[in-house]
Design a protein around this motif. Structure first.
Motif, PDB file in Angstrom:
ATOM      1  N   GLN A  54       0.828  -1.212   0.000  1.00  0.00           N
ATOM      2  CA  GLN A  54       0.000   0.000   0.000  1.00  0.00           C
ATOM      3  C   GLN A  54       0.866   1.269   0.000  1.00  0.00           C
ATOM      4  O   GLN A  54       0.481   2.291  -0.566  1.00  0.00           O
ATOM      5  CB  GLN A  54      -0.922   0.005   1.220  1.00  0.00           C
ATOM      6  N   LYS A  55       2.029   1.187   0.655  1.00  0.00           N
ATOM      7  CA  LYS A  55       2.892   2.363   0.775  1.00  0.00           C
ATOM      8  C   LYS A  55       4.077   2.313  -0.187  1.00  0.00           C
ATOM      9  O   LYS A  55       5.053   3.048  -0.016  1.00  0.00           O
ATOM     10  CB  LYS A  55       3.393   2.479   2.211  1.00  0.00           C
ATOM     11  N   ARG A  56       3.981   1.449  -1.186  1.00  0.00           N
ATOM     12  CA  ARG A  56       5.092   1.255  -2.126  1.00  0.00           C
ATOM     13  C   ARG A  56       5.501   2.554  -2.812  1.00  0.00           C
ATOM     14  O   ARG A  56       6.687   2.887  -2.892  1.00  0.00           O
ATOM     15  CB  ARG A  56       4.684   0.200  -3.162  1.00  0.00           C
ATOM     16  N   ASP A  57       4.537   3.324  -3.309  1.00  0.00           N
ATOM     17  CA  ASP A  57       4.860   4.556  -4.023  1.00  0.00           C
ATOM     18  C   ASP A  57       5.568   5.561  -3.132  1.00  0.00           C
ATOM     19  O   ASP A  57       6.481   6.274  -3.581  1.00  0.00           O
ATOM     20  CB  ASP A  57       3.581   5.180  -4.591  1.00  0.00           C
ATOM     21  N   ARG A  58       5.171   5.611  -1.857  1.00  0.00           N
ATOM     22  CA  ARG A  58       5.831   6.533  -0.928  1.00  0.00           C
ATOM     23  C   ARG A  58       7.315   6.189  -0.764  1.00  0.00           C
ATOM     24  O   ARG A  58       8.146   7.079  -0.595  1.00  0.00           O
ATOM     25  CB  ARG A  58       5.145   6.476   0.437  1.00  0.00           C
ATOM     26  N   LEU A  59       7.609   4.893  -0.811  1.00  0.00           N
ATOM     27  CA  LEU A  59       8.989   4.449  -0.666  1.00  0.00           C
ATOM     28  C   LEU A  59       9.875   5.084  -1.732  1.00  0.00           C
ATOM     29  O   LEU A  59      10.964   5.596  -1.437  1.00  0.00           O
ATOM     30  CB  LEU A  59       9.045   2.919  -0.755  1.00  0.00           C
ATOM     31  N   PHE A  60       9.407   5.068  -2.973  1.00  0.00           N
ATOM     32  CA  PHE A  60      10.204   5.610  -4.072  1.00  0.00           C
ATOM     33  C   PHE A  60      10.197   7.138  -4.078  1.00  0.00           C
ATOM     34  O   PHE A  60      11.201   7.775  -4.393  1.00  0.00           O
ATOM     35  CB  PHE A  60       9.692   5.060  -5.405  1.00  0.00           C
ATOM     36  N   LYS A  61       9.050   7.756  -3.730  1.00  0.00           N
ATOM     37  CA  LYS A  61       8.979   9.211  -3.699  1.00  0.00           C
ATOM     38  C   LYS A  61       9.884   9.797  -2.629  1.00  0.00           C
ATOM     39  O   LYS A  61      10.338  10.935  -2.735  1.00  0.00           O
ATOM     40  CB  LYS A  61       7.530   9.654  -3.472  1.00  0.00           C
ATOM     41  N   ARG A  62      10.171   9.011  -1.588  1.00  0.00           N
ATOM     42  CA  ARG A  62      11.086   9.460  -0.550  1.00  0.00           C
ATOM     43  C   ARG A  62      12.547   9.221  -0.925  1.00  0.00           C
ATOM     44  O   ARG A  62      13.445   9.372  -0.107  1.00  0.00           O
ATOM     45  CB  ARG A  62      10.743   8.788   0.777  1.00  0.00           C
ATOM     46  N   GLY A  63      12.772   8.772  -2.166  1.00  0.00           N
ATOM     47  CA  GLY A  63      14.130   8.672  -2.675  1.00  0.00           C
ATOM     48  C   GLY A  63      14.793   7.324  -2.529  1.00  0.00           C
ATOM     49  O   GLY A  63      15.990   7.178  -2.827  1.00  0.00           O
ATOM     50  N   ALA A  64      14.061   6.304  -2.056  1.00  0.00           N
ATOM     51  CA  ALA A  64      14.648   4.976  -1.889  1.00  0.00           C
ATOM     52  C   ALA A  64      14.790   4.273  -3.236  1.00  0.00           C
ATOM     53  O   ALA A  64      14.073   4.564  -4.192  1.00  0.00           O
ATOM     54  CB  ALA A  64      13.790   4.133  -0.953  1.00  0.00           C
ATOM     55  N   ILE A  65      15.733   3.354  -3.307  1.00  0.00           N
ATOM     56  CA  ILE A  65      15.992   2.565  -4.515  1.00  0.00           C
ATOM     57  C   ILE A  65      15.853   1.090  -4.139  1.00  0.00           C
ATOM     58  O   ILE A  65      16.432   0.631  -3.152  1.00  0.00           O
ATOM     59  CB  ILE A  65      17.409   2.828  -5.067  1.00  0.00           C
ATOM     60  N   LEU A  66      15.093   0.347  -4.920  1.00  0.00           N
ATOM     61  CA  LEU A  66      14.883  -1.076  -4.634  1.00  0.00           C
ATOM     62  C   LEU A  66      15.966  -1.898  -5.312  1.00  0.00           C
ATOM     63  O   LEU A  66      16.291  -1.673  -6.478  1.00  0.00           O
ATOM     64  CB  LEU A  66      13.510  -1.501  -5.151  1.00  0.00           C
TER      65      LEU A  66
END
Length: 311
Positions: free
Chosen positions: A259-271
């Motif tokens: 559910q919070k996947r998009d927030r992870l990337f918008k906060r600058g994280a890289i998978l």
């Protein structure tokens, strides 16, 4: 009281649903004298898939495939099989018989026939408990151990005979009758209703696992939103993150992370899928983090709960 030993061969068992191609049985009296025996060939109305996916080898059935194709479908033999298994004056035995019982129930459902209700005793489970073995023995290994007669493997009638021979040998060594064993080992007894409930639960778990695999695949492969400076997070910006399989399998965390996947990337994280290149390795709990840090203090570990708080 009579005893029935039965065995089943299937054309395929996709999703645990056995398409029966032979039903073999041996009916005896209390002294194990054979009263009736037969190998019923059944048209499985399904492809024959006899190979082993892991080893690349498959079983060889006792008859040419055309013999099964030319036989009647299961409904033709339903009255005979029902009478045999549900007779109140008969105890039913089998080796790893739970599977065979589930195939009969599946065939009834497949052809819209009433379920055949009966109890059955699993000789494989009895052998495991009696001999305090960690793993179950195969019928073939017990035949060799007891030096009993050798029959044609994967011929249902002969496998039923072999089951009878193994059980008879075991009872002779402990001086007990089948009725006594039936009464003294209720843990080896099940019934068709319990078996259907077990199979339904197994099917539910398989479906849950399938959905979990699809969810993890989507989590790792869906398009990733661009980092947004307005959502800047010091702890996550520019950091590569590796999720362990245990985290993504755990429904307590997987659904919330998705559910919070998009927030992870918008906060600058890289998978990343490379554990070695990850700045953070995400584990399930703080206790797992503490243990991992002791084993590898050079790596940065965080718990799923901590990551979710950052999001």
């Amino acid at each position: 009281m009579n005893y029935v030993f039965f065995d089943i061969e299937c054309a395929n068992c996709i999703h645990g649903e056995g398409k029966i191609c032979s039903f073999g049985y041996v009916k005896t009296d209390e002294d194990f004298h054979i009263l009736e025996e037969k190998d019923i060939l059944i048209n499985p109305d399904a492809p024959f898939l006899l190979g082993n996916a892991k080893k690349g080898k498959g079983i060889t059935l006792a008859y040419p495939l055309f013999r099964f194709r030319e036989s009647p479908l299961f409904p033709r033999f339903y009255p005979q099989i029902k009478k045999l298994l549900s007779d109140k004056d008969t105890l039913v035995f089998g080796f790893a018989v739970g599977q065979d019982a589930s195939y009969v129930s599946y065939s009834c459902a497949r052809y819209h026939l009433p379920y055949i209700e009966y109890e059955f005793f699993d000789i494989q489970k009895f052998e495991k408990i009696r001999n305090h073995r960690k793993n179950c023995s195969s019928l073939q290994s017990l035949i060799e151990e007891y030096k009993e007669n050798v029959f044609t493997y994967h011929r249902s009638q002969d496998d039923a005979k072999r089951t009878r021979e193994v059980f008879k040998h075991r009872l002779n060594t402990i001086s007990a009758s089948p009725s006594q064993i039936w009464e003294n080992h209720p843990e080896c007894i099940s019934n068709t209703k319990q078996q259907r409930e077990l199979r339904a639960e197994q099917k539910r778990i398989r479906e849950q696992k399938r959905k979990g695999r699809e969810r993890r695949k989507r989590f790792l492969s869906l398009p990733k939103p661009q980092a947004n400076i307005n959502c800047y997070c010091k702890e996550l910006w520019g950091k590569s993150i590796f999720f362990t399989t245990r985290v993504l399998k755990d429904r307590r965390y997987a659904d919330r992370l998705f559910q919070k996947r998009d927030r992870l990337f918008k906060r600058g994280a890289i998978l990343t899928r490379d554990y070695r290149r990850a700045d953070y390795v995400v584990l399930r709990s703080e206790s797992e983090v503490a243990c991992a840090k002791k084993e590898n203090p050079e790596k940065q570990y965080i718990s799923a709960d901590y990551l979710l708080r950052l999001l």
